[in-house]
Design a protein around this motif. Structure first.
Motif, PDB file in Angstrom:
ATOM      1  N   ALA A 178       0.706  -1.271   0.313  1.00 28.15           N
ATOM      2  CA  ALA A 178       0.078   0.030  -0.008  1.00 28.15           C
ATOM      3  C   ALA A 178       0.877   1.122  -0.007  1.00 28.15           C
ATOM      4  O   ALA A 178       0.548   2.319  -0.614  1.00 28.15           O
ATOM      5  N   VAL A 179       1.869   1.101   0.695  1.00 25.99           N
ATOM      6  CA  VAL A 179       2.807   2.307   0.820  1.00 25.99           C
ATOM      7  C   VAL A 179       3.396   2.923  -0.496  1.00 25.99           C
ATOM      8  O   VAL A 179       3.805   3.836  -0.746  1.00 25.99           O
ATOM      9  N   GLU A 180       3.410   1.872  -1.580  1.00 23.28           N
ATOM     10  CA  GLU A 180       4.041   2.330  -2.783  1.00 23.28           C
ATOM     11  C   GLU A 180       2.885   2.531  -3.736  1.00 23.28           C
ATOM     12  O   GLU A 180       3.109   2.389  -5.044  1.00 23.28           O
ATOM     13  N   CYS A 181       1.735   2.897  -3.552  1.00 21.49           N
ATOM     14  CA  CYS A 181       0.696   2.942  -4.472  1.00 21.49           C
ATOM     15  C   CYS A 181       0.844   4.066  -5.339  1.00 21.49           C
ATOM     16  O   CYS A 181       0.308   3.990  -6.662  1.00 21.49           O
ATOM     17  N   ALA A 182       1.465   5.028  -4.902  1.00 26.45           N
ATOM     18  CA  ALA A 182       1.540   6.418  -5.890  1.00 26.45           C
ATOM     19  C   ALA A 182       2.504   5.893  -7.147  1.00 26.45           C
ATOM     20  O   ALA A 182       2.312   6.000  -8.200  1.00 26.45           O
ATOM     21  N   GLU A 183       3.585   5.198  -6.850  1.00 24.30           N
ATOM     22  CA  GLU A 183       4.530   4.594  -7.839  1.00 24.30           C
ATOM     23  C   GLU A 183       3.727   3.634  -8.640  1.00 24.30           C
ATOM     24  O   GLU A 183       3.771   3.764 -10.024  1.00 24.30           O
ATOM     25  N   PHE A 184       2.846   2.675  -7.942  1.00 28.01           N
ATOM     26  CA  PHE A 184       2.006   1.716  -8.825  1.00 28.01           C
ATOM     27  C   PHE A 184       1.091   2.365  -9.868  1.00 28.01           C
ATOM     28  O   PHE A 184       1.308   1.921 -10.976  1.00 28.01           O
ATOM     29  N   PHE A 185       0.581   3.439  -9.376  1.00 24.78           N
ATOM     30  CA  PHE A 185      -0.389   4.071 -10.432  1.00 24.78           C
ATOM     31  C   PHE A 185       0.210   4.932 -11.209  1.00 24.78           C
ATOM     32  O   PHE A 185      -0.383   5.660 -12.222  1.00 24.78           O
ATOM     33  N   GLY A 186       1.470   5.289 -11.142  1.00 22.60           N
ATOM     34  CA  GLY A 186       2.378   6.403 -12.193  1.00 22.60           C
ATOM     35  C   GLY A 186       3.014   5.586 -13.176  1.00 22.60           C
ATOM     36  O   GLY A 186       3.417   6.259 -14.151  1.00 22.60           O
ATOM     37  N   SER A 187       2.934   4.318 -13.112  1.00 23.34           N
ATOM     38  CA  SER A 187       3.589   3.615 -14.364  1.00 23.34           C
ATOM     39  C   SER A 187       3.075   2.048 -14.332  1.00 23.34           C
ATOM     40  O   SER A 187       2.460   1.582 -13.370  1.00 23.34           O
ATOM     41  N   ALA A 256       0.597  10.069  -1.916  1.00 23.96           N
ATOM     42  CA  ALA A 256      -0.435   9.093  -2.850  1.00 23.96           C
ATOM     43  C   ALA A 256      -1.723  10.009  -2.936  1.00 23.96           C
ATOM     44  O   ALA A 256      -2.463   9.761  -3.585  1.00 23.96           O
ATOM     45  N   LEU A 257      -1.693  11.070  -1.984  1.00 27.16           N
ATOM     46  CA  LEU A 257      -2.922  12.063  -1.957  1.00 27.16           C
ATOM     47  C   LEU A 257      -3.121  12.772  -3.223  1.00 27.16           C
ATOM     48  O   LEU A 257      -4.177  12.940  -3.788  1.00 27.16           O
ATOM     49  N   PRO A 258      -2.095  13.313  -3.869  1.00 26.01           N
ATOM     50  CA  PRO A 258      -2.118  14.148  -5.114  1.00 26.01           C
ATOM     51  C   PRO A 258      -2.502  13.040  -6.352  1.00 26.01           C
ATOM     52  O   PRO A 258      -3.371  13.482  -7.182  1.00 26.01           O
ATOM     53  N   VAL A 259      -2.393  11.581  -6.066  1.00 31.17           N
ATOM     54  CA  VAL A 259      -2.711  10.710  -7.254  1.00 31.17           C
ATOM     55  C   VAL A 259      -4.435  10.552  -7.135  1.00 31.17           C
ATOM     56  O   VAL A 259      -4.854  10.569  -8.072  1.00 31.17           O
ATOM     57  N   LEU A 260      -4.751  10.734  -5.609  1.00 31.80           N
ATOM     58  CA  LEU A 260      -6.269  10.640  -5.680  1.00 31.80           C
ATOM     59  C   LEU A 260      -6.873  11.965  -6.352  1.00 31.80           C
ATOM     60  O   LEU A 260      -7.754  11.694  -6.941  1.00 31.80           O
TER      61      LEU A 260
END
Length: 346
Positions: A178-187, A256-260
């Protein structure tokens, strides 16, 4: 599977829009239309943001199929209807079929309302439209089709835990931390999953608006967007709201908040474009609720992920799960009423 609207349906829908445009142009130049003197037959549709999940009491407690829609008696359609009545505009609400958990395709397909009891279902929301009477259709869907709750669970260990297993949604990829979700949704796979979700929501919203024009050709269509959840300044989200112990987005990482927010802004842009292209009206709540996000403390219009809502299930109060509280509901009602007044008096 791509859209299923028939060629005949599309021709009839286009003809209805063209006829409406010609009638509008036929009025006296520069004249403003008066408010309708007769009640306007209206249908409200949508998902949990229209039903206003989390606000009690709820409707349809005597109907097990609709009870799990968690539709508040005082949802924004009800409040907006009263606001308009105060201005001399009366809506004859034929039906409010908004239901928590609805995906866009539930506009034309039946919806299962409680996963643990497969027989609990509600009919397609389009069934509420009446070709000979409905003059206004208002509501919004799209967030569930994009998979926003799945994104939240991808980014939160707390939401993934057994304690919150009954909250809707599953992680997109539970093997990714979960802690890597920003990276996960970025690529990679995460980005591709998001791109696929947005492609689907775009054409399904087109289908939905086409169907409205076909089944209620005389109706004005108002598509309502979603209120903003995450503020531009995400440091606000590092402080719990007054009286709360959990942060507004619980353990979702700050990066991850900016991703949301980007996902929500992208959905808002898609909804606005689809509405404009279809000749429908759009209520841009994202643009008008930036000071009332889940992280705006006493001014928040969104209940925090794990902040206790007013609704109980099996004797236990359940979290807001980032849905509008009463303040947020009133903001929705204000902006929707303003748009409906504009539509009915132009």
């Amino acid at each position: 599977m791509r859209k299923t609207t028939t060629p005949l349906a599309r021709r009839l829908a286009a003809a209805a829009v063209a006829l409406g445009s010609c009638l509008a142009l036929a009025g006296p130049t520069g004249s403003a239309a008066a408010a309708p003197t007769d009640p306007v037959p209206t249908v409200f549709f949508g998902d949990s943001y229209t039903a206003n999940f989390g606000i009690a009491p709820t409707n349809h407690q005597d109907d097990p199929n609709r009870a799990f829609c968690f539709q508040a008696q005082e949802n924004y359609p009800a409040v907006a209807t009263r606001r308009l009545a105060d201005k001399g505009i009366t809506l004859d609400v034929q039906s409010d079929v908004s239901c928590g958990g609805a995906l866009v395709h539930h506009f034309w397909q039946e919806q299962q309302t409680f996963p643990l009891i497969p027989d609990l279902k509600v009919p397609p929301q389009q069934d509420a439209l009446k070709a000979d009477t409905t003059q206004l259709v208002v509501g919004g869907m799209g967030g569930n089709t994009v998979g926003f709750v799945r994104i939240l669970k991808q980014c939160s260990d707390k939401l993934r835990s057994d304690e919150h297993a009954l909250l809707p949604g599953t992680p997109v990829d539970p093997d990714q931390p979960a802690v890597e979700c920003a990276e996960f949704f970025g690529s990679g796979d995460g980005k591709q999953w998001l791109d696929d979700r947005f492609e689907q929501v775009g054409w399904e919203l087109e289908e939905m608006l086409d169907r409205m024009a076909y089944f209620a050709p005389a109706a004005d269509r108002v598509l309502v967007g979603y209120p903003r959840l995450v503020p531009a300044d995400t440091t606000k989200c590092l402080t719990a709201a007054p009286g709360q112990t959990e942060l507004p987005f619980a353990d979702v990482p700050q990066d991850a908040l900016p991703v949301l927010d980007q996902v929500q802004k992208r959905l808002n842009d898609v909804m606005k474009k689809v509405a404009t292209d279809a000749g429908a009206d759009f209520v841009d709540l994202y643009a008008t609720t930036g000071a009332n996000t889940a992280c705006d403390g006493a001014d928040r219009g969104i209940g925090g992920l794990l902040e206790t809502s007013q609704v109980e299930i099996f004797g236990t109060k359940i979290p807001w799960y980032a849905h509008p509280n009463e303040k947020g509901r009133d903001l929705q009602a204000e902006h929707v009423a303003t748009k409906v007044e504009e539509v009915l008096t132009r």
